[in-house]
Every structure is written in structure tokens, then in C-alpha cells.
Design an enzyme around this catalytic site. Structure first.
Site, PDB file in Angstrom:
ATOM      1  N   ASN A 116       0.833  -1.211   0.000  1.00  0.00           N
ATOM      2  CA  ASN A 116       0.000   0.000   0.000  1.00  0.00           C
ATOM      3  C   ASN A 116       0.858   1.248   0.000  1.00  0.00           C
ATOM      4  O   ASN A 116       1.955   1.273   0.544  1.00  0.00           O
ATOM      5  CB  ASN A 116      -0.969  -0.018   1.196  1.00  0.00           C
ATOM      6  CG  ASN A 116      -0.394   0.637   2.437  1.00  0.00           C
ATOM      7  OD1 ASN A 116      -0.418   1.862   2.593  1.00  0.00           O
ATOM      8  ND2 ASN A 116       0.165  -0.182   3.332  1.00  0.00           N
ATOM      9  N   PHE A 120      -1.870   8.051   4.395  1.00  0.00           N
ATOM     10  CA  PHE A 120      -2.701   8.631   5.460  1.00  0.00           C
ATOM     11  C   PHE A 120      -3.948   9.332   4.922  1.00  0.00           C
ATOM     12  O   PHE A 120      -4.234  10.481   5.283  1.00  0.00           O
ATOM     13  CB  PHE A 120      -1.902   9.616   6.330  1.00  0.00           C
ATOM     14  CG  PHE A 120      -0.848   8.995   7.196  1.00  0.00           C
ATOM     15  CD1 PHE A 120      -0.967   7.701   7.674  1.00  0.00           C
ATOM     16  CD2 PHE A 120       0.281   9.728   7.551  1.00  0.00           C
ATOM     17  CE1 PHE A 120       0.006   7.149   8.488  1.00  0.00           C
ATOM     18  CE2 PHE A 120       1.263   9.179   8.356  1.00  0.00           C
ATOM     19  CZ  PHE A 120       1.127   7.887   8.819  1.00  0.00           C
ATOM     20  N   SER A 181       5.465   4.865   8.801  1.00  0.00           N
ATOM     21  CA  SER A 181       4.810   4.570   7.520  1.00  0.00           C
ATOM     22  C   SER A 181       5.698   5.069   6.391  1.00  0.00           C
ATOM     23  O   SER A 181       6.210   6.188   6.457  1.00  0.00           O
ATOM     24  CB  SER A 181       3.451   5.259   7.431  1.00  0.00           C
ATOM     25  OG  SER A 181       2.531   4.609   8.263  1.00  0.00           O
ATOM     26  N   ASN A 183       4.861   5.988   3.439  1.00  0.00           N
ATOM     27  CA  ASN A 183       4.141   6.673   2.360  1.00  0.00           C
ATOM     28  C   ASN A 183       3.922   8.165   2.556  1.00  0.00           C
ATOM     29  O   ASN A 183       3.224   8.791   1.782  1.00  0.00           O
ATOM     30  CB  ASN A 183       2.795   5.978   2.131  1.00  0.00           C
ATOM     31  CG  ASN A 183       2.993   4.507   1.804  1.00  0.00           C
ATOM     32  OD1 ASN A 183       3.817   4.172   0.958  1.00  0.00           O
ATOM     33  ND2 ASN A 183       2.278   3.640   2.499  1.00  0.00           N
ATOM     34  N   THR A 184       4.479   8.736   3.606  1.00  0.00           N
ATOM     35  CA  THR A 184       4.476  10.189   3.766  1.00  0.00           C
ATOM     36  C   THR A 184       5.933  10.624   3.678  1.00  0.00           C
ATOM     37  O   THR A 184       6.758  10.199   4.495  1.00  0.00           O
ATOM     38  CB  THR A 184       3.861  10.588   5.133  1.00  0.00           C
ATOM     39  OG1 THR A 184       2.477  10.238   5.127  1.00  0.00           O
ATOM     40  CG2 THR A 184       3.994  12.073   5.394  1.00  0.00           C
ATOM     41  N   LYS A 214       5.623   3.431  17.199  1.00  0.00           N
ATOM     42  CA  LYS A 214       5.609   2.322  16.245  1.00  0.00           C
ATOM     43  C   LYS A 214       6.798   2.448  15.306  1.00  0.00           C
ATOM     44  O   LYS A 214       6.997   3.495  14.680  1.00  0.00           O
ATOM     45  CB  LYS A 214       4.307   2.337  15.447  1.00  0.00           C
ATOM     46  CG  LYS A 214       4.172   1.154  14.484  1.00  0.00           C
ATOM     47  CD  LYS A 214       2.744   1.001  13.997  1.00  0.00           C
ATOM     48  CE  LYS A 214       2.605  -0.127  12.996  1.00  0.00           C
ATOM     49  NZ  LYS A 214       1.213  -0.270  12.519  1.00  0.00           N
ATOM     50  N   ASN A 243       5.947  -1.774  11.364  1.00  0.00           N
ATOM     51  CA  ASN A 243       5.119  -1.240  10.278  1.00  0.00           C
ATOM     52  C   ASN A 243       5.434  -1.986   8.975  1.00  0.00           C
ATOM     53  O   ASN A 243       6.117  -3.015   9.009  1.00  0.00           O
ATOM     54  CB  ASN A 243       5.397   0.264  10.144  1.00  0.00           C
ATOM     55  CG  ASN A 243       4.162   1.035   9.696  1.00  0.00           C
ATOM     56  OD1 ASN A 243       3.496   0.649   8.729  1.00  0.00           O
ATOM     57  ND2 ASN A 243       3.847   2.115  10.390  1.00  0.00           N
TER      58      ASN A 243
HETATM   59  C1  LIG Z   1      -3.672  -0.651   3.691  1.00  0.00           C
HETATM   60  C2  LIG Z   1      -2.819  -0.485   4.905  1.00  0.00           C
HETATM   61  C3  LIG Z   1      -2.845   0.723   5.590  1.00  0.00           C
HETATM   62  C4  LIG Z   1      -2.050   0.899   6.738  1.00  0.00           C
HETATM   63  N1  LIG Z   1      -2.110   2.088   7.419  1.00  0.00           N
HETATM   64  C5  LIG Z   1      -1.383   2.242   8.546  1.00  0.00           C
HETATM   65  C6  LIG Z   1      -1.458   3.448   9.305  1.00  0.00           C
HETATM   66  O1  LIG Z   1      -2.231   4.352   8.983  1.00  0.00           O
HETATM   67  N2  LIG Z   1      -0.670   3.551  10.411  1.00  0.00           N
HETATM   68  C7  LIG Z   1       0.174   2.554  10.801  1.00  0.00           C
HETATM   69  O2  LIG Z   1       0.874   2.690  11.808  1.00  0.00           O
HETATM   70  N3  LIG Z   1       0.249   1.391  10.118  1.00  0.00           N
HETATM   71  C8  LIG Z   1      -0.509   1.224   9.014  1.00  0.00           C
HETATM   72  N4  LIG Z   1      -0.435   0.038   8.323  1.00  0.00           N
HETATM   73  C9  LIG Z   1       0.506  -1.013   8.801  1.00  0.00           C
HETATM   74  C10 LIG Z   1      -0.182  -2.058   9.668  1.00  0.00           C
HETATM   75  O3  LIG Z   1      -0.703  -1.482  10.834  1.00  0.00           O
HETATM   76  C11 LIG Z   1       0.819  -3.173  10.053  1.00  0.00           C
HETATM   77  O4  LIG Z   1       1.867  -2.608  10.819  1.00  0.00           O
HETATM   78  C12 LIG Z   1       1.410  -3.867   8.834  1.00  0.00           C
HETATM   79  O5  LIG Z   1       0.449  -4.019   7.808  1.00  0.00           O
HETATM   80  C13 LIG Z   1       1.978  -5.257   9.171  1.00  0.00           C
HETATM   81  O6  LIG Z   1       0.958  -6.111   9.638  1.00  0.00           O
HETATM   82  P1  LIG Z   1       0.236  -7.225   8.694  1.00  0.00           P
HETATM   83  O7  LIG Z   1       1.336  -7.977   8.006  1.00  0.00           O
HETATM   84  O8  LIG Z   1      -0.575  -8.049   9.632  1.00  0.00           O
HETATM   85  O9  LIG Z   1      -0.632  -6.455   7.740  1.00  0.00           O
HETATM   86  C14 LIG Z   1      -1.218  -0.162   7.188  1.00  0.00           C
HETATM   87  C15 LIG Z   1      -1.216  -1.384   6.493  1.00  0.00           C
HETATM   88  C16 LIG Z   1      -2.000  -1.565   5.387  1.00  0.00           C
HETATM   89  C17 LIG Z   1      -1.983  -2.886   4.657  1.00  0.00           C
END
Ligand SMILES: Cc1cc2nc3c(=O)[nH]c(=O)nc-3n(C[C@H](O)[C@H](O)[C@H](O)COP(=O)(O)O)c2cc1C
Length: 353
Positions: A116, A120, A181, A183-184, A214, A243
Site C-alpha cells: 500500500n 494517510f 509509515s 508513504n508520507t 511504532k 510497520n
Molecule cells: C492498507 C494499509 C494501511 C495501513 N495504514 C497504517 C497506518 O495508517 N498507520 C500505521 O501505523 N500502520 C498502518 N499500516 C501497517 C499495519 O498497521 C501493520 O503494521 C502492517 O500491515 C503489518 O501487519 P500485517 O502484516 O498483519 O498487515 C497499514 C497497512 C495496510 C496494509
């Protein structure tokens, strides 16, 4: 759910973000109805051995929803009914923002992963605060993930995080400074010690607690130690690891691996375990382990590596809502097999440095 196997091919025909919106709309439709109660009876695993107490909160089980799934805090109680023990809503920013242009979410089914670059997208902290304030009750603890607005320059990052926090200060059971993250632009540089120190000092002076940071899986372990130093200095309540990653492991097979953004899901498990184990060897503070949890084995490994709580997002897309019950049941089996009386007894038994 019995039918997720049937529903999934239909959902996967939709672009990922549309499928996500549809799932959220369904959850919103059933939230606070008798169907929510029905789902709760079906999915909840109630057992005192799963209870966790961490940073002043009580959790009925260790499995939570990772940030990013419920960005606008629309469905926390419906997620609780699926059997989760907590939900981290957000990332929210001080101002509403649109995020990056679409498409910005990609499936890699053959790798059980997602990429992704949402950036935000969210309705802003004020809207999230109002929504949480209007909940008739709370099924599970609600954490709030705070991000930096894209428009805020790095030197205003402390003030920007503070403004986001102040809009939700009364409605979060815990708060997370998300500086990881990908992406910012420039966000992950905020993990650097001096910047992080300034952000945390600002949030602490505004009263933010319990407060967790985090971290990215792409930090080398020395940089993780710098974050731990900030945590110790400000006596923060915990840390979330990890993350999404910008690294593309060589085992990936799906062509979407070439999309830019953060990779999540199964390819992240090994790194998440490594970072959690390192953190656990260097601090006694609670750790939330996240990254590639797709069943009881990965969740149990994170707990044995030192995590008090575990979160997931990507595996829910591939496995469907029955995953949470399967993990909680599987954790109980593993506790019994290994002679532990509770999650906290199993926590950290595999720590080594
Ligand atoms: C579509 C998407 C959006 C996410 N948005 C955020 C976010 O806004 N803030 C954040 O700390 N992590 C965000 N994450 C990261 C998740 O919280 C997590 O740390 C990461 O996906 C690893 O876990 P997973 O393998 O179970 O998905 C996002 C992940 C995905 C897939």
C-alpha cells in the site's frame, strides 16, 4: 465464517480499495445491531488464560486489529464482535487529507501480501474524535494511531502530532506515534533520535498516555536502540514493532511486487519476530508485535519472542473473519501443550540477544 471462502473470489474481483470499503460498509451496517451480538457469540473465545494487562489496559485476548484498517474509527465495536481483543484506529492526522492518488493498494495473493501507498487518507482527528465520543459503549480497548499531516513541514511535526492528539485525547485507551509509515515523504526520518525526542516531549507535555512508538522493520537494530533510548528517557509505556517494509524480499513471486509502497503480510513475519526479539532483550516495556501474523503459530512465536499483544491486518484479507477465533483457540492449544497457564507465562521465553 463458513462463507468467506465463497465470498473471497467475489471480493477479489473488485479493486482492493473498493473491496475494503465494501467490507467496512458491511461492518458499519451490522455495528450496534443484533447481528453484531450474534457474531460476537460466534467468534469470541472467552478464557482467562488469554487475558493480558498492559499499560494500564485490560485485554480479553492478545489479538488486535492493526492500524490502517479502520482509519476513521467507524467500526471498532463491530471489529470487537469478530473476536479481536483491541483495535488500533487511524492513522489519523490533525487535518483531513485525501492521501495519494489511486490505485494505491495492491494484492499479492501468491505471496499472501499487500502493498500500500495510501498516504494517510483520513477524515482528520476531529471527525475521528467525534465518532468515538458518540459510541454508545465500547466492546474492546481502542488505541489511536497518530500520523503527521503531509502538509506539515518536519520542523512543525511536534505541533502537528500534538494537534491530532488533542482532538482525540479523551477517547483513546492508548496512543501511538507513527513515525514508520513509508508513504508520507520524510516521515520515517522522524525516527531519528532528536526529532523523535521533540515529538515525544511535546505529546507528553500535552498529557498523552499511555503512549507507544511504532517502528519500521527497515531500521537497523542500532537505530531501534536509539528509539528505545527515547522510550526510556520519556518513560513511555511501550513500543509497536513493526510497520510495513519498503524492502522486497527475493522470495516474492507476484508481479505487483514492483509497485512502490509498504509491503505487509506473510513476507514480513521473520523480520517482525527478529525486531520484537531484539526489543524484548533490551526493554521490559510492553511490546505489541505485528507483521505477517496469519495463524496461531506466528502469533505464538511473537508472544514467545516477547510481545504482550499481537496485531494483524493483511491476513484478515486472505483468511476472513474466522481467523481471529482460530488464532485464539490455537494459542490456548499451544499454551496447554507447552505447560503455560497464561499468555504472560509464555511471553518472552524465547528471548535471547
Ligand atoms: C492498507 C494499509 C494501511 C495501513 N495504514 C497504517 C497506518 O495508517 N498507520 C500505521 O501505523 N500502520 C498502518 N499500516 C501497517 C499495519 O498497521 C501493520 O503494521 C502492517 O500491515 C503489518 O501487519 P500485517 O502484516 O498483519 O498487515 C497499514 C497497512 C495496510 C496494509
Amino acid at each position: 465464517m463458513m462463507s468467506y471462502r465463497l465470498i473471497r473470489p467475489l471480493l477479489f474481483r473488485l479493486p482492493p480499495e473498493r473491496a475494503h470499503e465494501l467490507a467496512l460498509r458491511l461492518l458499519r451496517g451490522i455495528q450496534h445491531t443484533s447481528i453484531e451480538e450474534f457474531l460476537h457469540r460466534r467468534y469470541d473465545v472467552s478464557d482467562r488464560r488469554l487475558h493480558v494487562d498492559a499499560f494500564g489496559c485490560h485485554f480479553e485476548n492478545p489479538i488486535g486489529v492493526a492500524a490502517g484498517l479502520d482509519k476513521n474509527a467507524c467500526v471498532p465495536n463491530a471489529l470487537g464482535a469478530l473476536g479481536f481483543g483491541h483495535v488500533e484506529v487511524g492513522g489519523i492526522t490533525s487535518q483531513p487529507q485525501a492521501g495519494n492518488p489511486q490505485p494505491r493498494l495492491f494484492r499479492l495473493p501468491s505471496d499472501r501480501a499487500l502493498i500500500n501507498r495510501m498516504g494517510f487518507n483520513n477524515e482528520g482527528a476531529v471527525a475521528a474524535g467525534e465518532r468515538l465520543r458518540s459510541l454508545p459503549h465500547r466492546r474492546i480497548p481502542i488505541g489511536i494511531n497518530l500520523g503527521k499531516s503531509k502538509a506539515a513541514p518536519a520542523e512543525d511535526a511536534p505541533g502537528d502530532y500534538r494537534r491530532a492528539y488533542e482532538a482525540v485525547a479523551d477517547v483513546g485507551d492508548y496512543f501511538v506515534v507513527n513515525v514508520s509509515s513509508p508513504n508520507t515523504p520524510g516521515l520515517r526520518e522522524l525516527q531519528e533520535r532528536a526529532m523523535l525526542d521533540a515529538i515525544i516531549a511535546e505529546l507528553r507535555s500535552a498529557g498523552a498516555a499511555p503512549l507507544l512508538i511504532k517502528v519500521s522493520p527497515d531500521l537497523d537494530l542500532g537505530a531501534v536502540d536509539d528509539v528505545l533510548a527515547v522510550i526510556a528517557e520519556h518513560d513511555l509505556e511501550g513500543i509497536i514493532a513493526v510497520n510495513t517494509t519498503i524492502v522486497r524480499p527475493s522470495q516474492l513471486t507476484h508481479p505487483n511486487q514492483h509497485e512502490s509502497g509498504g509491503l505487509s503480510g506473510a513476507p514480513l513475519t521473520g523480520r517482525a519476530i527478529k525486531v520484537v526479539r531484539h526489543v524484548a532483550a533490551h526493554t521490559d516495556r510492553p511490546i505489541i508485535g505485528v507483521g505477517g501474523v496469519d495463524g496461531p503459530d506466528a502469533a505464538y512465536r511473537l508472544i514467545r519472542s516477547g510481545a504482550s499483544l499481537v496485531q494483524l491486518y493483511t491476513a484478515l484479507v486472505y483468511e476472513g473473519p474466522s481467523l481471529v477465533r482460530r488464532i485464539n483457540k490455537g494459542l490456548l492449544d499451544r499454551l496447554e501443550r507447552d505447560g503455560f497457564d497464561s499468555i504472560s507465562e509464555a511471553r518472552g521465553v524465547d528471548i535471547e540477544d
